[in-house]
Design a protein around this motif. Structure first.
Motif, PDB file in Angstrom:
ATOM      1  N   GLY A   1       0.812  -1.211   0.000  1.00  0.00           N
ATOM      2  CA  GLY A   1       0.000   0.000   0.000  1.00  0.00           C
ATOM      3  C   GLY A   1       0.847   1.263   0.000  1.00  0.00           C
ATOM      4  O   GLY A   1       0.577   2.209  -0.755  1.00  0.00           O
ATOM      5  N   MET A   2       1.920   1.276   0.820  1.00  0.00           N
ATOM      6  CA  MET A   2       2.781   2.456   0.920  1.00  0.00           C
ATOM      7  C   MET A   2       3.576   2.694  -0.365  1.00  0.00           C
ATOM      8  O   MET A   2       3.738   3.840  -0.797  1.00  0.00           O
ATOM      9  CB  MET A   2       3.735   2.317   2.105  1.00  0.00           C
ATOM     10  N   VAL A   3       4.056   1.624  -0.992  1.00  0.00           N
ATOM     11  CA  VAL A   3       4.839   1.778  -2.228  1.00  0.00           C
ATOM     12  C   VAL A   3       3.956   2.299  -3.356  1.00  0.00           C
ATOM     13  O   VAL A   3       4.327   3.243  -4.067  1.00  0.00           O
ATOM     14  CB  VAL A   3       5.506   0.442  -2.646  1.00  0.00           C
ATOM     15  N   LEU A   4       2.780   1.699  -3.513  1.00  0.00           N
ATOM     16  CA  LEU A   4       1.875   2.158  -4.574  1.00  0.00           C
ATOM     17  C   LEU A   4       1.413   3.594  -4.319  1.00  0.00           C
ATOM     18  O   LEU A   4       1.301   4.394  -5.255  1.00  0.00           O
ATOM     19  CB  LEU A   4       0.671   1.213  -4.676  1.00  0.00           C
ATOM     20  N   PHE A   5       1.182   3.933  -3.052  1.00  0.00           N
ATOM     21  CA  PHE A   5       0.795   5.305  -2.711  1.00  0.00           C
ATOM     22  C   PHE A   5       1.934   6.281  -3.000  1.00  0.00           C
ATOM     23  O   PHE A   5       1.713   7.378  -3.540  1.00  0.00           O
ATOM     24  CB  PHE A   5       0.402   5.390  -1.225  1.00  0.00           C
TER      25      PHE A   5
ATOM     26  N   PHE B   1      15.707   3.993  -2.186  1.00  0.00           N
ATOM     27  CA  PHE B   1      14.322   3.980  -1.723  1.00  0.00           C
ATOM     28  C   PHE B   1      14.091   5.076  -0.690  1.00  0.00           C
ATOM     29  O   PHE B   1      13.079   5.775  -0.718  1.00  0.00           O
ATOM     30  CB  PHE B   1      14.040   2.603  -1.123  1.00  0.00           C
ATOM     31  N   SER B   2      15.054   5.221   0.214  1.00  0.00           N
ATOM     32  CA  SER B   2      14.972   6.270   1.241  1.00  0.00           C
ATOM     33  C   SER B   2      15.033   7.656   0.598  1.00  0.00           C
ATOM     34  O   SER B   2      14.306   8.567   1.002  1.00  0.00           O
ATOM     35  CB  SER B   2      16.110   6.105   2.251  1.00  0.00           C
ATOM     36  N   GLN B   3      15.889   7.818  -0.424  1.00  0.00           N
ATOM     37  CA  GLN B   3      16.009   9.105  -1.111  1.00  0.00           C
ATOM     38  C   GLN B   3      14.701   9.491  -1.802  1.00  0.00           C
ATOM     39  O   GLN B   3      14.281  10.658  -1.776  1.00  0.00           O
ATOM     40  CB  GLN B   3      17.143   9.048  -2.135  1.00  0.00           C
ATOM     41  N   ILE B   4      14.037   8.505  -2.419  1.00  0.00           N
ATOM     42  CA  ILE B   4      12.746   8.767  -3.071  1.00  0.00           C
ATOM     43  C   ILE B   4      11.718   9.208  -2.031  1.00  0.00           C
ATOM     44  O   ILE B   4      11.003  10.203  -2.219  1.00  0.00           O
ATOM     45  CB  ILE B   4      12.247   7.502  -3.818  1.00  0.00           C
ATOM     46  N   GLY B   5      11.668   8.489  -0.910  1.00  0.00           N
ATOM     47  CA  GLY B   5      10.688   8.782   0.132  1.00  0.00           C
ATOM     48  C   GLY B   5      10.858  10.165   0.733  1.00  0.00           C
ATOM     49  O   GLY B   5       9.885  10.920   0.855  1.00  0.00           O
TER      50      GLY B   5
ATOM     51  N   ILE C   1       6.828   5.899   7.876  1.00  0.00           N
ATOM     52  CA  ILE C   1       5.994   4.712   7.654  1.00  0.00           C
ATOM     53  C   ILE C   1       6.501   3.935   6.441  1.00  0.00           C
ATOM     54  O   ILE C   1       6.554   2.698   6.449  1.00  0.00           O
ATOM     55  CB  ILE C   1       4.512   5.107   7.463  1.00  0.00           C
ATOM     56  N   LEU C   2       6.885   4.665   5.368  1.00  0.00           N
ATOM     57  CA  LEU C   2       7.433   4.017   4.166  1.00  0.00           C
ATOM     58  C   LEU C   2       8.687   3.230   4.502  1.00  0.00           C
ATOM     59  O   LEU C   2       8.813   2.055   4.133  1.00  0.00           O
ATOM     60  CB  LEU C   2       7.740   5.062   3.089  1.00  0.00           C
ATOM     61  N   LEU C   3       9.631   3.874   5.218  1.00  0.00           N
ATOM     62  CA  LEU C   3      10.870   3.175   5.581  1.00  0.00           C
ATOM     63  C   LEU C   3      10.590   2.031   6.541  1.00  0.00           C
ATOM     64  O   LEU C   3      11.199   0.963   6.435  1.00  0.00           O
ATOM     65  CB  LEU C   3      11.871   4.147   6.223  1.00  0.00           C
ATOM     66  N   GLY C   4       9.665   2.264   7.476  1.00  0.00           N
ATOM     67  CA  GLY C   4       9.324   1.209   8.428  1.00  0.00           C
ATOM     68  C   GLY C   4       8.704   0.010   7.740  1.00  0.00           C
ATOM     69  O   GLY C   4       9.072  -1.141   8.019  1.00  0.00           O
ATOM     70  N   SER C   5       7.782   0.258   6.806  1.00  0.00           N
ATOM     71  CA  SER C   5       7.138  -0.846   6.079  1.00  0.00           C
ATOM     72  C   SER C   5       8.139  -1.563   5.174  1.00  0.00           C
ATOM     73  O   SER C   5       8.064  -2.780   4.987  1.00  0.00           O
ATOM     74  CB  SER C   5       5.956  -0.329   5.248  1.00  0.00           C
ATOM     75  N   THR C   6       9.092  -0.801   4.612  1.00  0.00           N
ATOM     76  CA  THR C   6      10.134  -1.409   3.770  1.00  0.00           C
ATOM     77  C   THR C   6      11.034  -2.305   4.595  1.00  0.00           C
ATOM     78  O   THR C   6      11.395  -3.419   4.170  1.00  0.00           O
ATOM     79  CB  THR C   6      10.981  -0.318   3.082  1.00  0.00           C
ATOM     80  N   THR C   7      11.400  -1.840   5.776  1.00  0.00           N
ATOM     81  CA  THR C   7      12.207  -2.660   6.681  1.00  0.00           C
ATOM     82  C   THR C   7      11.472  -3.954   7.004  1.00  0.00           C
ATOM     83  O   THR C   7      12.054  -5.046   6.952  1.00  0.00           O
ATOM     84  CB  THR C   7      12.495  -1.887   7.993  1.00  0.00           C
ATOM     85  N   LEU C   8      10.178  -3.836   7.292  1.00  0.00           N
ATOM     86  CA  LEU C   8       9.387  -5.018   7.644  1.00  0.00           C
ATOM     87  C   LEU C   8       9.267  -5.997   6.472  1.00  0.00           C
ATOM     88  O   LEU C   8       9.416  -7.204   6.648  1.00  0.00           O
ATOM     89  CB  LEU C   8       7.991  -4.598   8.115  1.00  0.00           C
ATOM     90  N   ILE C   9       9.016  -5.479   5.246  1.00  0.00           N
ATOM     91  CA  ILE C   9       8.842  -6.384   4.106  1.00  0.00           C
ATOM     92  C   ILE C   9      10.156  -7.071   3.752  1.00  0.00           C
ATOM     93  O   ILE C   9      10.169  -8.236   3.354  1.00  0.00           O
ATOM     94  CB  ILE C   9       8.265  -5.646   2.864  1.00  0.00           C
ATOM     95  N   LEU C  10      11.284  -6.367   3.915  1.00  0.00           N
ATOM     96  CA  LEU C  10      12.575  -6.995   3.635  1.00  0.00           C
ATOM     97  C   LEU C  10      12.851  -8.112   4.641  1.00  0.00           C
ATOM     98  O   LEU C  10      13.452  -9.132   4.301  1.00  0.00           O
ATOM     99  CB  LEU C  10      13.690  -5.945   3.658  1.00  0.00           C
ATOM    100  N   ILE C  11      12.404  -7.908   5.856  1.00  0.00           N
ATOM    101  CA  ILE C  11      12.529  -8.972   6.863  1.00  0.00           C
ATOM    102  C   ILE C  11      11.551 -10.099   6.537  1.00  0.00           C
ATOM    103  O   ILE C  11      11.905 -11.284   6.606  1.00  0.00           O
ATOM    104  CB  ILE C  11      12.278  -8.405   8.277  1.00  0.00           C
ATOM    105  N   MET C  12      10.317  -9.725   6.128  1.00  0.00           N
ATOM    106  CA  MET C  12       9.313 -10.724   5.770  1.00  0.00           C
ATOM    107  C   MET C  12       9.725 -11.525   4.538  1.00  0.00           C
ATOM    108  O   MET C  12       9.295 -12.661   4.353  1.00  0.00           O
ATOM    109  CB  MET C  12       7.962 -10.053   5.482  1.00  0.00           C
ATOM    110  N   ALA C  13      10.554 -10.919   3.668  1.00  0.00           N
ATOM    111  CA  ALA C  13      11.021 -11.625   2.465  1.00  0.00           C
ATOM    112  C   ALA C  13      11.735 -12.907   2.838  1.00  0.00           C
ATOM    113  O   ALA C  13      11.698 -13.897   2.105  1.00  0.00           O
ATOM    114  CB  ALA C  13      11.935 -10.724   1.645  1.00  0.00           C
ATOM    115  N   ALA C  14      12.390 -12.887   3.988  1.00  0.00           N
ATOM    116  CA  ALA C  14      13.055 -14.097   4.470  1.00  0.00           C
ATOM    117  C   ALA C  14      12.037 -15.208   4.706  1.00  0.00           C
ATOM    118  O   ALA C  14      12.371 -16.395   4.641  1.00  0.00           O
ATOM    119  CB  ALA C  14      13.820 -13.786   5.761  1.00  0.00           C
TER     120      ALA C  14
END
Length: 480
Positions: free
Chosen positions: A182-186, A292-296, A309-322
């Motif tokens: 949701g955050m990336v598409l937004f 990604f951080s620079q874009i945000g 929130i964008l960086l936080g959600s990105t951190t979470l999804i990268l962890i979830m990728a595992a």
């Protein structure tokens, strides 16, 4: 009724399940996207950096080439998606590249593909967790010295969650996955809106730009291929759904195939949207801050809650990728063990009906890698991508061989394989072309990675995968 005694494992991973509960532990498309697609979807967060870090060697004037490179990667994504969608319906029992290679290319290529995939999943955990920690330290630099400790703790957390079962872990991890999407598409939508009305800014205060101060290199076909190969890290994880078909509810193949198409469509939008915005705001590859951080921070402003929130959600999804690896590695290891190429203990299911030994083995080896490489994503990616594209190449080539065989059968003629049955396919030529192109493109990416990243650590994989195949056959001989 028998009630198992309560011990530490009961409180950590939940009550023991009976074997009859196995049918109720499968997942649908929505949870399946969170479990199996998080690796591929999260890759777009660092694929931009991998393209730009190569192009900037020729000068900032050539960074705009990242857009056509991203389009070429999206074309390869489409080819791989069509191919794996065919694989899902042809081999509904799962196993992906391993099963395809075993049935169509023989045991040698099958064990090579299997070794590559098992290595890939171990590195998926190490890379994803390390990349997630990198996003975290981009927002909070004070945590940088603790990155290894944080990464190891997160791996331990993933192990415990996955020991609870794929259905329960999927529900837990679905929330951060969909928050990220949701955050990336937004963010992409907001970026395009600002670009159209002329309010999109340019990135400022980028520290420690990669290759700054070094002599410029000429822009060659090889340099462009290196950037293309780097960006192809965005496609790692595309094969995951084909390996984990058995985790889906019935009809398994249909649900898995639909989930694959959803994932690829979202990944294509993310990859193009983020690359386009990176060009328009002038993102520079940096060792201290992700693109990604620079874009945000350019779109929202560094103090804006949406940026955090964008960086936080990105951190979470990268962890979830595992979690994709934790869903697939134990299943693939169990297939190998079932064929007597790995210890049979890997086929045993734990109290929560998951392959507990495989989950623990994966977490242990990934944690060791994180410690050895200091949780640095750039140091781990060269190792990660070669195994992925080797399995892509063998899977595509195996499917091409299959279509060739199907095209030369007579109507009604059948050949029974271990994992499926060969029958005449009227559209075999078109399918052969798709898989042939996919195999060729995957092989080029793999060779470019092997050559350009050899001294940076890729030699480990070039040596490790063949070295792993030997003990696999030794184990097989022992069981025979």
């Amino acid at each position: 009724d028998y009630k198992p005694r309560r011990d530490l494992s009961h409180y950590l991973i939940g009550r023991a399940l009976s074997t009859d509960d196995a049918a109720h532990q499968t997942i649908g498309k929505v949870i399946g996207l969170a479990v199996f697609a998080s690796d591929a979807l999260s890759s777009s967060a660092y694929a931009i950096d991998e393209i730009l870090i190569v192009l900037i060697m020729a000068g900032t004037g050539f960074l705009s080439l990242s857009i056509p490179i991203a389009l070429a990667i999206i074309i390869l994504l489409a080819i791989l998606t069509i191919s794996y969608e065919q694989t899902i319906h042809t081999y509904p029992g799962g196993g992906g590249a391993y099963i395809v290679a075993r049935d169509n290319l023989g045991e040698g290529p099958a064990q090579t593909a299997g070794a590559a995939l098992l290595t890939d999943y171990i590195l998926t955990v190490a890379v994803s967790i390390s990349s997630g920690v990198a996003q975290l330290t981009s927002a909070f630099p004070i945590l940088y010295p603790w990155r290894v400790v944080i990464a190891v703790f997160l791996i331990l957390f993933m192990v415990i969650m996955n020991l609870r079962g794929v259905k329960e872990s999927g529900r837990i991890f679905a929330v951060p996955t969909y928050l990220f999407l949701g955050m990336v598409l937004f963010t992409i939508g907001m970026g395009f809106f600002q670009y159209i009305n002329g309010s999109l800014g340019r990135v400022v205060d980028v520290k420690e730009v990669a290759h700054m101060g070094e002599a410029l290199q000429p822009l060659t076909i090889f340099l462009i291929l290196r950037a293309f190969a780097g960006g192809c890290t965005a496609l790692t994880g595309v094969e995951a759904i084909s390996n984990g078909i058995t985790a889906f509810k019935e009809p398994r193949s249909k649900n898995a195939g639909t989930t694959l198409i959803w994932m690829s469509f979202i990944l294509g939008i993310n990859l193009f949207g983020l690359t386009y915005l990176a060009n328009k705001i002038g993102v520079l590859p940096s060792h201290l801050e992700t693109g990604f951080s620079q874009i945000g921070r350019t779109i929202y402003g560094i103090g804006n809650p949406l940026y955090l929130i964008l960086l936080g959600s990105t951190t979470l999804i990268l962890i979830m990728a595992a979690n994709t690896a934790f869903a697939d590695f134990p299943r693939l290891a169990a297939l190998h063990a079932g064929d007597s190429f790995l210890p049979r203990q890997l086929t045993f299911r734990g109290s929560r009906l998951v392959f507990s030994n495989g989950i623990i083995a994966l977490g242990s080896v990934a944690a060791i890698l994180v410690v050895l490489f200091g949780a640095k994503t750039n140091a781990l990616i060269p190792l990660y991508a070669i195994g992925v594209y080797l399995s892509f190449t063998l899977s595509q080539f195996g499917m091409a061989v299959r279509w060739w065989q199907c095209g030369h059968l007579k109507e009604g003629e059948e050949i029974v394989q271990q994992g499926s049955t060969l029958r005449y396919e009227p559209k075999w030529k078109a399918k052969l072309v798709v898989n042939g192109l996919g195999s060729l493109a995957s092989a080029i990416v793999m060779l470019v990675f092997s050559y350009t990243k050899f001294r940076e650590g890729a030699w480990v994989i070039v040596i490790l995968i063949p070295a792993l195949v030997t003990p696999l056959f030794s184990i097989h001989r022992h069981y025979k």
